[in-house]
Enzyme design. Structure first.
Site, PDB file in Angstrom:
ATOM      1  NE  ARG A 180      -3.820   0.252   2.253  1.00  0.00           N
ATOM      2  CZ  ARG A 180      -4.606   0.665   3.244  1.00  0.00           C
ATOM      3  NH1 ARG A 180      -4.658  -0.024   4.381  1.00  0.00           N
ATOM      4  NH2 ARG A 180      -5.329   1.755   3.126  1.00  0.00           N
ATOM      5  CB  CYS A 238      -1.930   3.412   9.580  1.00  0.00           C
ATOM      6  SG  CYS A 238      -3.318   3.876  10.642  1.00  0.00           S
TER       7      CYS A 238
END
Length: 290
Positions: A180, A238
């Protein structure tokens, strides 16, 4: 202050509650990205006496592009939830989940941020409790309401403006999976990649194979290898501010400290004026603004 407690110590603490004079409130934060059935898992089996905490509704406000997928709830709302879970001033709290504390760390951080200091994570989570051969209970617990008084701002945090320059003036850690970070996949947010200047530091790197945290010295070595230096401002993000709290806990276990970017990438990438970088390097000449 201790960040962790192991299964044997928690069992002993619960068994000796009447002797110590301090109540221990155990909270089950069963949540994982893509699994909306945390409460069902809890009903089938949890640590005896543990109260379920719903991350999506009790540890976050409604999703909104300007604040991310899991914005922090108002302080008054969080205090109301904490009292509903049975927390009173002077209690000890232990939080756990069934995903190596990736979700429970959010509650740990929020309570610490609210000025509640006696809160620990069950090292290894529910898996460690099971591995120790300890009993589980089924059904829902109905705690007596507590009277805890909470505040806010006790833990360091940054906003999007500070995140924009963090990689240049300090260290910005991206706690998501490496793919990611690189922008190879993005399952939930509208743009893929990372905040310019961020260093990839997946939370899975904080853990042993059994889901418990690495030893403090191993964690310190990991973060120093990633660029942590004393006196250098460090922050963590995150996807939506949940698993980044796990990285904050890991840093604390190592004797280090860092700020949390609560809005995280889900907030950052919704603002079209914010650049997003793809690839394995912190910066790129091909940053994408759209």
């Amino acid at each position: 202050m201790d960040t962790l407690i192991d299964a044997a110590a928690l069992k002993d603490q619960l068994d000796r509650a009447g002797e110590s004079g301090q109540r221990t409130v155990v909270l089950d934060v069963r949540w994982a990205l893509g699994d909306p059935h945390g409460y069902d898992h809890y009903l089938r089996g949890h640590i005896p006496g543990a109260v379920f905490v719903d991350l999506a509704t009790e540890l976050a406000g409604p999703a909104e592009p300007a604040r991310g997928r899991h914005p922090l709830p108002p302080q008054e709302q969080f205090q109301e939830s904490a009292r509903r879970w049975g927390i009173s001033d002077g209690d000890a709290v232990v939080a756990y989940d069934d995903s190596s504390n990736m979700a429970a760390a959010r509650l740990w951080w929020m309570l610490r941020n609210a000025g509640f200091r006696s809160v620990r994570l069950l090292d290894g989570g529910l898996a460690a409790w099971r591995a120790a051969g300890l009993d589980l209970a089924a059904g829902a617990e109905q705690p007596e309401p507590g009277n805890v008084t909470l505040s806010e701002g006790a833990m360091p945090s940054i906003d999007a403006g500070q995140a924009a320059s963090c990689g240049q003036r300090g260290l910005l850690l991206d706690a998501r999976a490496a793919e990611r970070y690189r922008g190879e996949i993005e399952p939930v947010d509208p743009r893929a990649g990372h905040i310019p200047g961020a260093v990839s530091a997946p939370t899975t790197g904080n853990l042993r194979a059994d889901g418990a945290f690495l030893a403090p010295a191993e964690l310190r070595e990991r973060f120093e290898r990633l660029g942590y230096r004393a006196g250098v401002p460090t922050a963590v993000y995150c996807g939506s501010g949940v698993t980044a709290a796990h990285e904050i806990a890991a840093l604390e276990i190592a004797g280090l400290s860092a700020a949390l970017y609560p809005g995280s990438f889900s907030e950052w990438c919704h603002n079209s004026s914010n650049d997003v970088v793809t690839g394995a390097a912190p910066y790129s000449e091909n940053a994408a603004s759209h």
